[in-house]
Design a protein around this motif. Structure first.
Motif, PDB file in Angstrom:
ATOM      1  N   SER A 142      60.657  74.616  36.263  1.00 60.40           N
ATOM      2  CA  SER A 142      60.649  76.006  35.827  1.00 60.40           C
ATOM      3  C   SER A 142      62.049  76.605  35.912  1.00 60.40           C
ATOM      4  O   SER A 142      62.498  77.320  35.011  1.00 60.40           O
ATOM      5  CB  SER A 142      59.676  76.820  36.682  1.00 60.40           C
ATOM      6  N   GLN A 143      62.752  76.308  36.991  1.00 62.74           N
ATOM      7  CA  GLN A 143      64.117  76.802  37.155  1.00 62.74           C
ATOM      8  C   GLN A 143      65.060  76.185  36.124  1.00 62.74           C
ATOM      9  O   GLN A 143      65.919  76.873  35.575  1.00 62.74           O
ATOM     10  CB  GLN A 143      64.610  76.476  38.566  1.00 62.74           C
ATOM     11  N   LEU A 144      64.879  74.906  35.852  1.00 64.49           N
ATOM     12  CA  LEU A 144      65.738  74.187  34.922  1.00 64.49           C
ATOM     13  C   LEU A 144      65.562  74.664  33.485  1.00 64.49           C
ATOM     14  O   LEU A 144      66.526  74.696  32.706  1.00 64.49           O
ATOM     15  CB  LEU A 144      65.457  72.686  35.014  1.00 64.49           C
ATOM     16  N   THR A 145      64.337  75.055  33.140  1.00 68.28           N
ATOM     17  CA  THR A 145      64.028  75.419  31.746  1.00 68.28           C
ATOM     18  C   THR A 145      63.925  76.923  31.539  1.00 68.28           C
ATOM     19  O   THR A 145      63.355  77.376  30.544  1.00 68.28           O
ATOM     20  CB  THR A 145      62.710  74.761  31.308  1.00 68.28           C
ATOM     21  N   ASN A 146      64.436  77.692  32.489  1.00 64.15           N
ATOM     22  CA  ASN A 146      64.404  79.143  32.365  1.00 64.15           C
ATOM     23  C   ASN A 146      62.970  79.658  32.220  1.00 64.15           C
ATOM     24  O   ASN A 146      62.661  80.493  31.367  1.00 64.15           O
ATOM     25  CB  ASN A 146      65.255  79.595  31.175  1.00 64.15           C
ATOM     26  N   SER A 147      62.078  79.101  33.030  1.00 63.17           N
ATOM     27  CA  SER A 147      60.659  79.487  33.103  1.00 63.17           C
ATOM     28  C   SER A 147      59.857  79.179  31.826  1.00 63.17           C
ATOM     29  O   SER A 147      58.750  79.671  31.653  1.00 63.17           O
ATOM     30  CB  SER A 147      60.518  80.988  33.421  1.00 63.17           C
ATOM     31  N   GLN A 148      60.414  78.344  30.959  1.00 62.61           N
ATOM     32  CA  GLN A 148      59.677  77.976  29.746  1.00 62.61           C
ATOM     33  C   GLN A 148      58.590  76.946  30.045  1.00 62.61           C
ATOM     34  O   GLN A 148      57.570  76.888  29.357  1.00 62.61           O
ATOM     35  CB  GLN A 148      60.631  77.405  28.700  1.00 62.61           C
ATOM     36  N   MET A 149      58.824  76.138  31.067  1.00 62.63           N
ATOM     37  CA  MET A 149      57.891  75.061  31.381  1.00 62.63           C
ATOM     38  C   MET A 149      57.984  74.746  32.860  1.00 62.63           C
ATOM     39  O   MET A 149      59.060  74.727  33.437  1.00 62.63           O
ATOM     40  CB  MET A 149      58.225  73.820  30.544  1.00 62.63           C
ATOM     41  N   GLU A 150      56.836  74.508  33.481  1.00 64.34           N
ATOM     42  CA  GLU A 150      56.802  74.064  34.864  1.00 64.34           C
ATOM     43  C   GLU A 150      55.992  72.782  34.946  1.00 64.34           C
ATOM     44  O   GLU A 150      55.346  72.381  33.977  1.00 64.34           O
ATOM     45  CB  GLU A 150      56.222  75.156  35.773  1.00 64.34           C
ATOM     46  N   PHE A 151      56.006  72.127  36.095  1.00 60.69           N
ATOM     47  CA  PHE A 151      55.315  70.846  36.220  1.00 60.69           C
ATOM     48  C   PHE A 151      53.813  70.974  35.943  1.00 60.69           C
ATOM     49  O   PHE A 151      53.217  70.110  35.306  1.00 60.69           O
ATOM     50  CB  PHE A 151      55.549  70.259  37.610  1.00 60.69           C
ATOM     51  N   SER A 152      53.211  72.057  36.424  1.00 63.86           N
ATOM     52  CA  SER A 152      51.773  72.230  36.193  1.00 63.86           C
ATOM     53  C   SER A 152      51.473  72.462  34.716  1.00 63.86           C
ATOM     54  O   SER A 152      50.384  72.131  34.235  1.00 63.86           O
ATOM     55  CB  SER A 152      51.227  73.400  37.025  1.00 63.86           C
ATOM     56  N   TYR A 153      52.439  73.027  33.991  1.00 63.64           N
ATOM     57  CA  TYR A 153      52.278  73.211  32.544  1.00 63.64           C
ATOM     58  C   TYR A 153      52.126  71.850  31.876  1.00 63.64           C
ATOM     59  O   TYR A 153      51.226  71.650  31.055  1.00 63.64           O
ATOM     60  CB  TYR A 153      53.505  73.939  31.989  1.00 63.64           C
ATOM     61  N   LEU A 154      53.003  70.920  32.237  1.00 63.92           N
ATOM     62  CA  LEU A 154      52.901  69.565  31.708  1.00 63.92           C
ATOM     63  C   LEU A 154      51.589  68.908  32.121  1.00 63.92           C
ATOM     64  O   LEU A 154      50.940  68.241  31.313  1.00 63.92           O
ATOM     65  CB  LEU A 154      54.071  68.713  32.207  1.00 63.92           C
ATOM     66  N   GLY A 155      51.221  69.108  33.388  1.00 64.18           N
ATOM     67  CA  GLY A 155      50.003  68.480  33.897  1.00 64.18           C
ATOM     68  C   GLY A 155      48.752  68.961  33.195  1.00 64.18           C
ATOM     69  O   GLY A 155      47.967  68.160  32.659  1.00 64.18           O
ATOM     70  N   VAL A 156      48.531  70.263  33.176  1.00 69.26           N
ATOM     71  CA  VAL A 156      47.313  70.828  32.589  1.00 69.26           C
ATOM     72  C   VAL A 156      47.246  70.552  31.093  1.00 69.26           C
ATOM     73  O   VAL A 156      46.208  70.113  30.569  1.00 69.26           O
ATOM     74  CB  VAL A 156      47.233  72.347  32.861  1.00 69.26           C
ATOM     75  N   HIS A 157      48.340  70.785  30.387  1.00 68.18           N
ATOM     76  CA  HIS A 157      48.318  70.575  28.945  1.00 68.18           C
ATOM     77  C   HIS A 157      48.253  69.093  28.582  1.00 68.18           C
ATOM     78  O   HIS A 157      47.665  68.723  27.564  1.00 68.18           O
ATOM     79  CB  HIS A 157      49.515  71.263  28.291  1.00 68.18           C
ATOM     80  N   GLY A 158      48.836  68.261  29.435  1.00 72.77           N
ATOM     81  CA  GLY A 158      48.691  66.818  29.232  1.00 72.77           C
ATOM     82  C   GLY A 158      47.231  66.393  29.327  1.00 72.77           C
ATOM     83  O   GLY A 158      46.758  65.580  28.520  1.00 72.77           O
TER      84      GLY A 158
END
Length: 348
Positions: free
Chosen positions: A37-53
């Motif tokens: 989230s910090q790296l992508t300026n809050s565009q994506m976080e690990f849980s975003y990848l997890g849930v959407h995956g």
């Protein structure tokens, strides 16, 4: 039986672990967000990848299941067996073990929220987040199992897919699936509050529904993608990664993710990578169990040990995998042994 010689079980294990990473920040009280989230300026976080995956893989596999099923009763029976046995057990264990973390002047057995916790969460759509007096002094208050919020959307996708049963053998089914993806994309990007009030009445949020539907439909569309050339697959993976990274840099990820992520997840998942393709055989399909147990495990660890973010992840990950393993082998796998019940009746 469908071959499990692919990378999907491995990906789901990774996705479940990614959710635990993000939850470690929220549940430990760390407000800065996870590293992605910090790296992508809050565009994506690990849980975003997890849930959407999860939703991408689900759309891909559930749509394939619909095309094979003997009837709607067969389709829904398999879906219910996949969701409810493990869910019932985790809810029962929650109510039985909650007294160990209960802090209230009201005796536990006289607390009305204790008796409504299981039935409300069994509805999927009108979830009760907590039990009064449980985890109320944790950094993340009043929620016992925040992971359960996605299950109502998952079941909603099953209902949506089941409506295609009546045209599943028609030549225009592919066109309908593509239109479903396009319409969900348009709603997500341009009209996320369309029918907001109607969704609220069903215990849903329109923004979440359209977003998850778009990823789910993306997985459905890719069932029609037949690539028999490894070089072509690798080129698509590389191009998708490049577009994804550029999109993040330009802050337009929300427009491209519905194409890049499904392509990456499905093409990588369909591959049969040595060792990775054996995850399901070695430990089973543990991802659902990991997902539904990890949140209460992390809340309990915070209650008893007051851990920092890193230590919370280190302690909770192996415990979640262990309970996911137990859940799969003692509950989910046994329940799925009855999955062909309606198919057999249809044959008879």
């Amino acid at each position: 039986m469908i071959s499990r010689s692919n990378n999907f079980d491995f990906l789901r294990l990774i996705f479940a672990s990614l959710v635990i990473i993000t939850h470690s920040y929220a549940l430990s009280g760390d407000t800065q967000g996870d590293p992605l989230s910090q790296l992508t300026n809050s565009q994506m976080e690990f849980s975003y990848l997890g849930v959407h995956g999860f939703f991408i893989i689900s759309g891909y596999l559930i749509f394939k299941s619909l095309l094979r099923c003997k009837g709607l009763s067969d389709f829904y029976w398999k879906r219910l067996l996949r969701l409810f046995p493990a869910l019932i057990v985790v809810l029962l264990l929650t109510v039985l073990l909650a007294p160990a973390v209960y802090e209230s002047s009201v005796p536990y057995l006289q607390n009305k929220s204790v008796y409504t916790y299981i039935p409300q969460n069994m509805t999927l759509f009108f979830r009760q987040k907590g039990i009064d007096g449980v985890f109320e002094n944790n950094p993340y208050k009043h929620s016992i199992n925040g992971s359960l919020w996605t299950i109502c959307y998952e079941f909603s996708m099953y209902v949506m897919v089941s409506l295609l049963f009546f045209i599943r053998k028609k030549a225009f089914l592919k066109t309908v699936v593509i239109l479903l993806f396009i319409s969900s994309y348009i709603l997500t990007i341009f009209q996320p509050y369309f029918l907001y009030g109607a969704f609220v009445k069903m215990g849903l949020v329109s923004t979440h529904f359209y977003n998850l539907m778009c990823f789910f439909a993306g997985g459905m569309v890719l069932t029609y993608l037949n690539i028999n050339n490894k070089r072509t697959e690798n080129i698509i993976i590389l191009l998708s990664l490049i577009v994804l990274i550029i999109s993040l840099y330009l802050n337009i990820f929300k427009y491209t993710c519905y194409i890049t992520l499904p392509l990456l997840v499905i093409i990588i998942g369909e591959k049969s990578t040595r060792y990775l393709n054996k995850v399901g055989e070695v430990i089973g399909d543990t991802s659902y169990g990991i997902y539904i147990y990890s949140f209460p495990i992390q809340q309990a660890l915070m209650y008893f040990l007051k851990l920092d973010t890193v230590m919370l992840f280190i302690f909770s990950l192996p415990l979640s995998i262990l309970l996911g393993y137990i859940s799969w082998h003692l509950i989910e796998k046994k329940a799925l042994g009855y999955k062909d019940l309606f198919a057999k009746k249809a044959i008879q």
